[in-house]
Write an enzyme that holds these catalytic residues in place. Structure first.
Site, PDB file in Angstrom:
ATOM      1  N   TYR A 114       0.857  -1.200   0.000  1.00 18.11           N
ATOM      2  CA  TYR A 114       0.000   0.000   0.000  1.00 18.11           C
ATOM      3  C   TYR A 114       0.883   1.236   0.000  1.00 18.11           C
ATOM      4  O   TYR A 114       1.882   1.273   0.733  1.00 18.11           O
ATOM      5  CB  TYR A 114      -0.894   0.026   1.250  1.00 18.11           C
ATOM      6  N   GLU A 165      -0.459   4.893  -0.436  1.00 18.06           N
ATOM      7  CA  GLU A 165      -1.210   6.150  -0.637  1.00 18.06           C
ATOM      8  C   GLU A 165      -0.304   7.342  -0.379  1.00 18.06           C
ATOM      9  O   GLU A 165       0.535   7.304   0.521  1.00 18.06           O
ATOM     10  CB  GLU A 165      -2.383   6.215   0.331  1.00 18.06           C
ATOM     11  N   ASP A 209      -6.821  15.084 -23.562  1.00 23.36           N
ATOM     12  CA  ASP A 209      -6.806  13.650 -23.280  1.00 23.36           C
ATOM     13  C   ASP A 209      -6.166  12.971 -24.489  1.00 23.36           C
ATOM     14  O   ASP A 209      -6.799  12.807 -25.536  1.00 23.36           O
ATOM     15  CB  ASP A 209      -8.252  13.176 -23.067  1.00 23.36           C
ATOM     16  N   THR A 269      -3.766   7.300 -21.343  1.00 28.42           N
ATOM     17  CA  THR A 269      -3.641   5.913 -20.914  1.00 28.42           C
ATOM     18  C   THR A 269      -2.223   5.495 -21.296  1.00 28.42           C
ATOM     19  O   THR A 269      -1.555   6.159 -22.090  1.00 28.42           O
ATOM     20  CB  THR A 269      -4.631   4.977 -21.623  1.00 28.42           C
ATOM     21  N   LYS A 274      -2.489   1.991 -24.864  1.00 27.22           N
ATOM     22  CA  LYS A 274      -2.970   1.984 -26.259  1.00 27.22           C
ATOM     23  C   LYS A 274      -1.747   2.144 -27.174  1.00 27.22           C
ATOM     24  O   LYS A 274      -0.873   1.296 -27.148  1.00 27.22           O
ATOM     25  CB  LYS A 274      -4.010   3.071 -26.449  1.00 27.22           C
ATOM     26  N   ARG A 287      -1.769  -1.651 -18.779  1.00 29.66           N
ATOM     27  CA  ARG A 287      -3.074  -1.008 -18.649  1.00 29.66           C
ATOM     28  C   ARG A 287      -3.000   0.006 -17.506  1.00 29.66           C
ATOM     29  O   ARG A 287      -2.726  -0.353 -16.364  1.00 29.66           O
ATOM     30  CB  ARG A 287      -4.087  -2.103 -18.330  1.00 29.66           C
TER      31      ARG A 287
HETATM   32  N1  PLP Z   1      -9.814   8.664 -22.741  1.00 27.43           N
HETATM   33  C1  PLP Z   1      -9.882   8.270 -24.003  1.00 27.43           C
HETATM   34  C2  PLP Z   1      -9.706   9.300 -25.091  1.00 27.43           C
HETATM   35  C3  PLP Z   1     -10.116   6.938 -24.321  1.00 27.43           C
HETATM   36  O1  PLP Z   1     -10.207   6.556 -25.590  1.00 27.43           O
HETATM   37  C4  PLP Z   1     -10.288   6.021 -23.265  1.00 27.43           C
HETATM   38  C5  PLP Z   1     -10.546   4.578 -23.499  1.00 27.43           C
HETATM   39  O2  PLP Z   1     -10.934   4.086 -24.445  1.00 27.43           O
HETATM   40  C6  PLP Z   1     -10.215   6.477 -21.954  1.00 27.43           C
HETATM   41  C7  PLP Z   1      -9.986   7.806 -21.717  1.00 27.43           C
HETATM   42  C8  PLP Z   1     -10.458   5.562 -20.789  1.00 27.43           C
HETATM   43  O3  PLP Z   1      -9.396   4.710 -20.574  1.00 27.43           O
HETATM   44  P1  PLP Z   1      -9.554   3.504 -19.534  1.00 27.43           P
HETATM   45  O4  PLP Z   1     -10.343   2.457 -20.192  1.00 27.43           O
HETATM   46  O5  PLP Z   1      -8.132   3.100 -19.260  1.00 27.43           O
HETATM   47  O6  PLP Z   1     -10.199   4.054 -18.310  1.00 27.43           O
END
Ligand code: PLP
Length: 482
Positions: free
Chosen positions: A68, A70, A245, A274, A277, A283
């Site tokens: 843990y 945090e 994002d 993320t 991808k 992940r």
């Molecule tokens: N943001 C975007 C642009 C995404 O395409 C995705 C997932 O497909 C996410 C966030 C969410 O990612 P996660 O599934 O790891 O929570």
């Protein structure tokens, strides 16, 4: 280490790990083996998936998971976190170096969590901190009940402008059924109905009218690049925080395919991503930020995140170290080149693409010209061993469940070594399946958006041709499980 030595060690590591697992719950060992067989034998075109290296995968299976931690590096709510500190500091350092970011936070467990950290950091920085300063309080515990209620009301009354789901945005960008659409007053910007492209003047006009606190850029299903310098200009003009994002295209940023105005990191106040991808890591999620947001982002755990997944942060560090190698830039360029080859493969076979093509890693095929819904196309393709996912197209008449599109991405098969010719062949196989799929009917004879009939022998023919392609580019070559 030589490739042969890596393969031998990886094979032996997994062989032994699976034996240990099988001694407790053999069905889990079986499912894990079967997943490798399935992934090896299918054309994986899901734009958000990839194949992480054995080093990344192996890093996740350790006792770092047992700890843990945090808090933040050097400032934990638990004792004995010195090794987690090493891991987290390294992941953040690699991320800062790779992306040229002033600050990196490696804890988010997923992309959605990274976005939640970003939203709360922006609310803390832009709403809570100024309110506390005005009231002369150090933190929310010092507020009277009345002041606290006023602040809560203010925190809950902010505005967010993001890209709409059917234009390619993600559900966390203010889609009403998602928490982001509930915690903010939200509006969405779309794409030009004629071209399918982002219209920056229209985004600016909407921003001027709506005056959001947060302007979100980034996408899950938009097959084009974004000019983040322009998005920042829009944000600055209306006093918004620009949050990008880059979950989908982080690999193209890391691999220097997106540079200058197309690199979000120097332009955004906060960039989320993320790691699994196009970045090809474990992940998980990450937040990159300008210095002024660092302290607020650091409060992510325990503000909205549970204890960090130390084994996954370790794997992020390994993946980011891989992405800092020159070979990752070659990979990222190939991902983009392959998407162009796939798009050209469709266009020469008279298929319809949203925006007429691609300049990132995504191709969005409009399957309505085949007389199918996305759901029917996705299922028929899966029968033929082609793994894709259905996706809305702009102003989709079939909604977000059945859809009219199929989203395809090149990161995974590029990792396997596919190039121009293979992606042209993939386009051909997909068109063969779709041309030979008929929409079905419901039990009472009405047109169905889900059922379909795939012509006799088509699935086997396509599977055979796909197997030839896949055999030439094996997944995890040298990984042998007896
Ligand atoms: N943001 C975007 C642009 C995404 O395409 C995705 C997932 O497909 C996410 C966030 C969410 O990612 P996660 O599934 O790891 O929570």
């Amino acid at each position: 280490m030589s490739d042969d030595r890596t393969s031998a060690l990886t094979s032996s590591a997994y062989q032994q790990a699976l034996e240990v697992i099988a001694s407790v719950e053999p069905r889990i060992a079986d499912a894990t083996r079967q997943e490798l067989t399935d992934q090896r034998g299918s054309l994986k075109l899901i734009a958000s998936e990839n194949y992480a290296s054995p080093a990344v995968l192996l890093t996740m299976g350790t006792w770092l998971s047992d700890k843990y931690a945090e808090g933040t590096v050097g400032h934990r709510f638990y004792a004995g976190c010195q090794n987690v500190d090493t891991v987290e500091a390294l992941a953040a350092e690699h991320a800062r170096e790779l992306f040229g970011a002033p600050y990196a936070y490696a804890q988010p467990h997923s992309g959605i969590d990274a976005n939640l950290v970003a939203f709360w950091s922006i609310l803390a920085h832009r709403v809570e901190t100024p309110a506390l300063a005005k009231l002369g309080a150090k933190n929310v515990n010092e507020l009277t009940e009345e002041d606290w209620e006023r602040l809560r009301h203010e925190l809950g009354n902010q505005r967010l402008l993001g890209m709409s789901l059917d234009a390619g945005g993600h559900l966390t960008h203010g889609f009403r059924p998602n928490i982001s659409g509930k915690m903010f007053h939200q509006q969405q910007y779309g794409t030009d109905p004629e071209t399918g492209l982002l219209d920056y003047d229209a985004v600016a006009a909407k921003a001027r009218e709506f005056k959001p606190l947060v302007l979100v850029a980034g996408y899950s299903a938009y097959p084009r690049r974004v000019n983040f310098a322009k998005m920042r200009e829009i944000a600055d003009e209306v006093g918004a925080t620009l949050m990008v994002d880059m979950a989908h295209f982080a690999g193209l940023v890391a691999g220097k395919v997106f540079t200058g105005d197309e690199d979000p990191v120097p332009h955004a106040h906060i960039t989320t991503t993320t790691t699994h991808k196009s970045l090809r890591g474990p992940r998980g999620g990450m937040v990159l930020a300008q210095e002024e947001y660092a302290a607020d982002v650091d409060r992510g755990c325990p503000m909205v995140l549970g204890g960090p997944l130390s084994h996954v942060m370790a794997a992020k560090a390994v993946a980011l170290a891989e992405a800092r190698q020159p070979s990752f830039q070659t990979y990222a360029q190939q991902v983009a080149d392959n998407a162009k080859s796939l798009a050209e493969g469709f266009l020469t076979r008279d298929a319809t693409l949203v925006t007429g093509g691609t300049d990132n890693h995504i191709v969005l095929l409009d399957v309505s010209s085949f007389g199918l819904t996305g759901r029917q196309a996705e299922s028929a393709l899966l029968d033929a061993g082609v793994v894709t996912n259905r996706n809305s197209v702009p102003q989709d008449p079939n909604g977000a469940w059945y859809t009219s599109g199929i989203r395809l991405g090149t990161p995974a098969l590029t990792t396997r070594g596919f190039g121009h010719d293979e992606f042209d062949a993939v386009a051909d196989l997909i068109v063969q399946v779709l041309q030979n799929t008929q929409p079905g009917t419901t039990k009472d004879g009405k047109p169905s958006k889900a059922s379909y009939a795939l012509g006799d022998g088509v699935a086997d023919k396509v599977k055979g041709a796909a197997a030839d392609l896949l055999d030439k580019h094996p997944l995890y070559p040298g990984l042998n499980l007896s």
